[in-house]
Design a protein around this motif. Structure first.
Motif, PDB file in Angstrom:
ATOM      1  N   ALA A 188       0.671  -1.128   0.295  1.00  0.00           N
ATOM      2  CA  ALA A 188       0.070  -0.043   0.142  1.00  0.00           C
ATOM      3  C   ALA A 188       0.980   0.994   0.069  1.00  0.00           C
ATOM      4  CB  ALA A 188      -0.886   0.062   1.259  1.00  0.00           C
ATOM      5  N   PHE A 189       0.621   1.881  -0.871  1.00  0.00           N
ATOM      6  CA  PHE A 189       1.969   3.107  -1.177  1.00  0.00           C
ATOM      7  C   PHE A 189       2.084   4.253  -0.217  1.00  0.00           C
ATOM      8  CE2 PHE A 189      -0.431   2.107  -5.262  1.00  0.00           C
ATOM      9  CZ  PHE A 189       0.437   1.140  -5.686  1.00  0.00           C
ATOM     10  N   HIS A 190       0.919   4.372   0.460  1.00  0.00           N
ATOM     11  CA  HIS A 190       0.940   5.335   1.710  1.00  0.00           C
ATOM     12  C   HIS A 190       1.391   6.856   1.182  1.00  0.00           C
ATOM     13  CE1 HIS A 190      -0.451   2.451   4.519  1.00  0.00           C
ATOM     14  NE2 HIS A 190       0.290   1.642   4.258  1.00  0.00           N
ATOM     15  N   LEU A 191       1.031   7.006  -0.058  1.00  0.00           N
ATOM     16  CA  LEU A 191       1.376   8.562  -0.362  1.00  0.00           C
ATOM     17  C   LEU A 191       0.209   9.321   0.215  1.00  0.00           C
ATOM     18  CD1 LEU A 191       2.491   7.811  -4.008  1.00  0.00           C
ATOM     19  CD2 LEU A 191       3.912   7.850  -1.921  1.00  0.00           C
ATOM     20  N   LEU A 192       0.693  10.656   0.681  1.00  0.00           N
ATOM     21  CA  LEU A 192      -0.197  11.670   0.986  1.00  0.00           C
ATOM     22  C   LEU A 192      -1.098  12.372  -0.167  1.00  0.00           C
ATOM     23  CD1 LEU A 192       2.111  13.197   3.847  1.00  0.00           C
ATOM     24  CD2 LEU A 192      -0.011  11.828   3.923  1.00  0.00           C
ATOM     25  N   PRO A 193      -2.553  12.006  -0.134  1.00  0.00           N
ATOM     26  CA  PRO A 193      -2.979  12.505  -1.417  1.00  0.00           C
ATOM     27  C   PRO A 193      -2.853  14.040  -1.670  1.00  0.00           C
ATOM     28  CG  PRO A 193      -4.385  11.795   0.353  1.00  0.00           C
ATOM     29  CD  PRO A 193      -3.027  11.468   0.762  1.00  0.00           C
ATOM     30  N   THR A 194      -2.757  14.882  -0.806  1.00  0.00           N
ATOM     31  CA  THR A 194      -2.868  16.151  -0.890  1.00  0.00           C
ATOM     32  C   THR A 194      -1.309  16.674  -1.042  1.00  0.00           C
ATOM     33  OG1 THR A 194      -2.502  16.539   1.457  1.00  0.00           O
ATOM     34  CG2 THR A 194      -4.855  16.510   0.498  1.00  0.00           C
ATOM     35  N   MET A 195      -0.484  15.933  -1.287  1.00  0.00           N
ATOM     36  CA  MET A 195       1.001  16.357  -1.607  1.00  0.00           C
ATOM     37  C   MET A 195       1.396  15.838  -2.877  1.00  0.00           C
ATOM     38  SD  MET A 195       3.079  16.039   1.960  1.00  0.00           S
ATOM     39  CE  MET A 195       2.916  17.176   3.248  1.00  0.00           C
ATOM     40  N   THR A 196       2.149  16.492  -3.743  1.00  0.00           N
ATOM     41  CA  THR A 196       2.704  16.121  -5.101  1.00  0.00           C
ATOM     42  C   THR A 196       3.714  15.129  -4.696  1.00  0.00           C
ATOM     43  OG1 THR A 196       4.595  17.659  -4.883  1.00  0.00           O
ATOM     44  CG2 THR A 196       2.302  18.688  -6.022  1.00  0.00           C
ATOM     45  N   ALA A 197       4.130  14.588  -5.872  1.00  0.00           N
ATOM     46  CA  ALA A 197       5.269  13.498  -5.740  1.00  0.00           C
ATOM     47  C   ALA A 197       6.321  13.902  -4.886  1.00  0.00           C
ATOM     48  CB  ALA A 197       5.758  12.980  -7.195  1.00  0.00           C
ATOM     49  N   ARG A 198       6.768  15.334  -5.571  1.00  0.00           N
ATOM     50  CA  ARG A 198       8.061  15.890  -4.901  1.00  0.00           C
ATOM     51  C   ARG A 198       7.833  16.103  -3.472  1.00  0.00           C
ATOM     52  NH1 ARG A 198      10.209  20.576  -8.409  1.00  0.00           N
ATOM     53  NH2 ARG A 198       7.936  20.718  -8.890  1.00  0.00           N
ATOM     54  N   GLU A 199       6.476  16.635  -3.072  1.00  0.00           N
ATOM     55  CA  GLU A 199       6.356  16.856  -1.880  1.00  0.00           C
ATOM     56  C   GLU A 199       6.329  15.586  -0.926  1.00  0.00           C
ATOM     57  OE1 GLU A 199       3.877  20.867  -2.117  1.00  0.00           O
ATOM     58  OE2 GLU A 199       2.755  18.984  -2.211  1.00  0.00           O
ATOM     59  N   ASN A 200       5.702  14.388  -1.420  1.00  0.00           N
ATOM     60  CA  ASN A 200       5.662  13.262  -0.690  1.00  0.00           C
ATOM     61  C   ASN A 200       7.127  12.674  -0.305  1.00  0.00           C
ATOM     62  OD1 ASN A 200       3.139  11.396  -0.117  1.00  0.00           O
ATOM     63  ND2 ASN A 200       2.569  12.570  -2.066  1.00  0.00           N
ATOM     64  N   VAL A 201       8.038  12.929  -1.360  1.00  0.00           N
ATOM     65  CA  VAL A 201       9.412  12.307  -1.015  1.00  0.00           C
ATOM     66  C   VAL A 201      10.068  13.434  -0.173  1.00  0.00           C
ATOM     67  CG1 VAL A 201      11.667  12.054  -2.103  1.00  0.00           C
ATOM     68  CG2 VAL A 201       9.542  11.176  -3.130  1.00  0.00           C
ATOM     69  N   ALA A 202      10.023  14.825  -0.484  1.00  0.00           N
ATOM     70  CA  ALA A 202      10.788  15.850   0.487  1.00  0.00           C
ATOM     71  C   ALA A 202      10.458  16.086   1.903  1.00  0.00           C
ATOM     72  CB  ALA A 202      10.736  17.105  -0.379  1.00  0.00           C
TER      73      ALA A 202
END
Length: 224
Positions: A96-110
């Motif tokens: 389950a990727f657990h990325l924050l939906p309100t953040m961009t790819a760059r923000e999810n990593v940074a």
């Protein structure tokens, strides 16, 4: 011959969950993982492999036993101490990727790096996303990305802080076979580039065989 440095040492690790009707999940696991090694924890659902990973990653506390990770006694630490110990040392990739939906790819990593005090978080995020082939998707949100792209963002997030250890728990479980194979190629490539120790939790014997060593679990015990 001098034995290689062991970045993970677990001794007689046991885990029991439940109150009135306790269930023994792990039943005396001994495991050592060398610095830079790729290791597969192979087992069917319910074998205890994900619970063992959670303990080794400092996300779960064993009922008893010893756990040394990167020279740190995880059993002796409280929750706050474990959170600090994980930071920068351990990267985790889940199915389950657990990325924050309100953040961009760059923000999810940074953002995790920025919160940990890394002033170069956004620059490192962009570099790691470029390394996983997503330099053209930096400003896209998770809902705008395919499953394979979301997992690539998750890999970038795990590896950008240059952790000593990366845990991947069924990282291709939510992907089709072709996409999953590409993701595993990428994970092994990035692990080789960073020199991290990689522990892959899987029920897929073909995937397990790609690692330097395979440890099989069944019913809470190492059986091979």
């Amino acid at each position: 011959m001098i034995a290689p440095d062991m970045v993970i040492r677990a001794s007689d690790v046991r885990l029991t969950l439940g109150g009135a009707a306790p269930v023994e999940i792990l039943k005396g696991v001994d495991l050592a993982v060398a610095e830079g090694e790729s290791l597969a924890l192979l087992g069917a659902s319910g074998s205890g492999k994900s619970s063992l990973m959670a303990i080794l990653a400092g996300l779960e506390r064993p009922t008893s036993g010893q756990v040394m990770v990167a020279g740190i006694d995880f059993v002796a630490m409280g929750e706050d101490g474990l959170a600090v110990a994980r930071r920068g040392r351990i990267g985790i990739v889940l199915q389950a990727f657990h990325l924050l939906p309100t953040m961009t790819a760059r923000e999810n990593v940074a953002v995790p790096m920025e919160l940990a005090g890394d002033r170069d978080g956004f620059a490192r995020a962009e570099a790691e996303l470029a390394a996983v082939g997503l330099s053209h998707r930096l400003d896209h949100y998770p809902a705008q990305l395919s499953g394979g792209e979301q997992q690539r963002v998750a890999i970038a997030r795990a590896l950008a802080p240059r952790p000593r250890i990366v845990f991947a728990d069924e990282p291709t479980g939510n992907l089709d076979a072709a996409t999953g194979a590409r993701i595993m190629d990428l994970l092994f490539e990035r692990r080789a580039a960073t020199g991290a120790t990689l522990v892959v939790i899987t029920h897929d014997s073909a995937l397990a065989q790609r690692c330097d060593r395979v440890v099989a679990l069944a019913d809470g015990r190492i059986v091979a």
